[in-house]
Structures are given as C-alpha cells and as structure tokens.
Design a protein around this motif. Sequence first.
Motif, PDB file in Angstrom:
ATOM      1  N   ALA A 106      34.084  44.045  34.999  1.00  0.00           N
ATOM      2  CA  ALA A 106      35.016  43.134  35.681  1.00  0.00           C
ATOM      3  C   ALA A 106      34.260  42.075  36.473  1.00  0.00           C
ATOM      4  O   ALA A 106      34.596  40.881  36.411  1.00  0.00           O
ATOM      5  CB  ALA A 106      35.945  43.924  36.601  1.00  0.00           C
ATOM      6  N   GLU A 107      33.231  42.500  37.187  1.00  0.00           N
ATOM      7  CA  GLU A 107      32.451  41.562  37.995  1.00  0.00           C
ATOM      8  C   GLU A 107      31.706  40.557  37.128  1.00  0.00           C
ATOM      9  O   GLU A 107      31.733  39.351  37.399  1.00  0.00           O
ATOM     10  CB  GLU A 107      31.473  42.327  38.876  1.00  0.00           C
ATOM     11  CG  GLU A 107      32.135  43.110  39.982  1.00  0.00           C
ATOM     12  CD  GLU A 107      31.208  44.068  40.706  1.00  0.00           C
ATOM     13  OE1 GLU A 107      30.015  44.180  40.327  1.00  0.00           O
ATOM     14  OE2 GLU A 107      31.676  44.721  41.653  1.00  0.00           O
ATOM     15  N   CYS A 150      34.124  38.206  35.249  1.00  0.00           N
ATOM     16  CA  CYS A 150      35.097  37.543  36.138  1.00  0.00           C
ATOM     17  C   CYS A 150      36.535  37.900  35.750  1.00  0.00           C
ATOM     18  O   CYS A 150      37.399  37.021  35.607  1.00  0.00           O
ATOM     19  CB  CYS A 150      34.892  36.029  36.138  1.00  0.00           C
ATOM     20  SG  CYS A 150      33.291  35.535  36.771  1.00  0.00           S
ATOM     21  N   LEU A 151      36.766  39.184  35.573  1.00  0.00           N
ATOM     22  CA  LEU A 151      38.090  39.699  35.224  1.00  0.00           C
ATOM     23  C   LEU A 151      38.614  40.535  36.379  1.00  0.00           C
ATOM     24  O   LEU A 151      37.834  41.060  37.177  1.00  0.00           O
ATOM     25  CB  LEU A 151      38.007  40.604  33.986  1.00  0.00           C
ATOM     26  CG  LEU A 151      37.538  39.989  32.676  1.00  0.00           C
ATOM     27  CD1 LEU A 151      37.270  41.082  31.649  1.00  0.00           C
ATOM     28  CD2 LEU A 151      38.581  39.028  32.155  1.00  0.00           C
ATOM     29  N   SER A 152      39.926  40.685  36.435  1.00  0.00           N
ATOM     30  CA  SER A 152      40.478  41.646  37.399  1.00  0.00           C
ATOM     31  C   SER A 152      40.114  43.040  36.909  1.00  0.00           C
ATOM     32  O   SER A 152      39.825  43.248  35.721  1.00  0.00           O
ATOM     33  CB  SER A 152      42.002  41.508  37.476  1.00  0.00           C
ATOM     34  OG  SER A 152      42.591  41.953  36.263  1.00  0.00           O
ATOM     35  N   PHE A 153      40.127  43.998  37.821  1.00  0.00           N
ATOM     36  CA  PHE A 153      39.801  45.368  37.435  1.00  0.00           C
ATOM     37  C   PHE A 153      40.783  45.861  36.371  1.00  0.00           C
ATOM     38  O   PHE A 153      40.392  46.528  35.415  1.00  0.00           O
ATOM     39  CB  PHE A 153      39.826  46.289  38.659  1.00  0.00           C
ATOM     40  CG  PHE A 153      39.323  47.671  38.358  1.00  0.00           C
ATOM     41  CD1 PHE A 153      37.959  47.929  38.306  1.00  0.00           C
ATOM     42  CD2 PHE A 153      40.207  48.709  38.114  1.00  0.00           C
ATOM     43  CE1 PHE A 153      37.487  49.202  38.015  1.00  0.00           C
ATOM     44  CE2 PHE A 153      39.740  49.986  37.833  1.00  0.00           C
ATOM     45  CZ  PHE A 153      38.380  50.225  37.778  1.00  0.00           C
ATOM     46  N   GLU A 154      42.054  45.488  36.510  1.00  0.00           N
ATOM     47  CA  GLU A 154      43.080  45.926  35.561  1.00  0.00           C
ATOM     48  C   GLU A 154      42.824  45.357  34.167  1.00  0.00           C
ATOM     49  O   GLU A 154      42.959  46.066  33.165  1.00  0.00           O
ATOM     50  CB  GLU A 154      44.475  45.528  36.051  1.00  0.00           C
ATOM     51  CG  GLU A 154      44.928  46.273  37.287  1.00  0.00           C
ATOM     52  CD  GLU A 154      44.324  45.737  38.585  1.00  0.00           C
ATOM     53  OE1 GLU A 154      43.719  44.633  38.584  1.00  0.00           O
ATOM     54  OE2 GLU A 154      44.435  46.446  39.606  1.00  0.00           O
ATOM     55  N   ASP A 155      42.465  44.071  34.093  1.00  0.00           N
ATOM     56  CA  ASP A 155      42.169  43.454  32.792  1.00  0.00           C
ATOM     57  C   ASP A 155      40.917  44.065  32.168  1.00  0.00           C
ATOM     58  O   ASP A 155      40.878  44.314  30.959  1.00  0.00           O
ATOM     59  CB  ASP A 155      41.994  41.939  32.928  1.00  0.00           C
ATOM     60  CG  ASP A 155      43.293  41.216  33.208  1.00  0.00           C
ATOM     61  OD1 ASP A 155      44.377  41.800  32.951  1.00  0.00           O
ATOM     62  OD2 ASP A 155      43.241  40.074  33.694  1.00  0.00           O
ATOM     63  N   ALA A 156      39.908  44.301  32.990  1.00  0.00           N
ATOM     64  CA  ALA A 156      38.676  44.907  32.488  1.00  0.00           C
ATOM     65  C   ALA A 156      38.946  46.323  31.986  1.00  0.00           C
ATOM     66  O   ALA A 156      38.421  46.732  30.946  1.00  0.00           O
ATOM     67  CB  ALA A 156      37.616  44.925  33.587  1.00  0.00           C
ATOM     68  N   LYS A 180      33.976  48.566  36.531  1.00  0.00           N
ATOM     69  CA  LYS A 180      33.744  47.744  37.732  1.00  0.00           C
ATOM     70  C   LYS A 180      32.687  46.672  37.452  1.00  0.00           C
ATOM     71  O   LYS A 180      32.880  45.499  37.767  1.00  0.00           O
ATOM     72  CB  LYS A 180      33.296  48.634  38.892  1.00  0.00           C
ATOM     73  CG  LYS A 180      33.061  47.876  40.173  1.00  0.00           C
ATOM     74  CD  LYS A 180      32.679  48.819  41.305  1.00  0.00           C
ATOM     75  CE  LYS A 180      32.557  48.052  42.591  1.00  0.00           C
ATOM     76  NZ  LYS A 180      31.207  47.882  43.033  1.00  0.00           N
TER      77      LYS A 180
END
Length: 72
Positions: free
Chosen positions: A20-21, A24-30, A17
């Motif tokens: 991702a923040e 600046c990635l989506s949670f899925e990409d992270a 989480k």
Amino acid sequence: MEANPAILQMKYARIVKSFAEKACLSFEDALAKFYDSKTFDLISHGIADMHCMSDEYLCDELLIEYGYLQPV
C-alpha cells in the motif's frame, strides 16, 4: 512445507502494508489486490516455498505483478 496460519496472517499484513505504501494505495485497495494476486495464490498454496521469502521480496513481486515496478 506448510506454514503456521497465524504466522502467515501476520506476514500477509506486513506485505499488504508495504505494498500500500509503495504503490500509494489505500490499505483496503492493497488488500483487495493482494488477495486477487498470483503472488497470494503461490504463497497460500505453499508453491516454491514462497512463504519463506522476505516480506520485501513478496511486496516487490506484487509491485511487478500490478505494473508499479519493472522487473530487473
């Protein structure tokens, strides 16, 4: 030392989480990057007690590993 699997899963979720923040990635990409990372490999195998490091430290390791942050 071996960590409790349930506690590790919660730690992974917090790290992803934050990653991702900050990246600046989506949670899925992270999440995909996390599971493909050297950092995850070290944590999951208990190398150097990485699972004992703070979530923030491990997030920073991911940011450095993927080039979002320069090492100090």
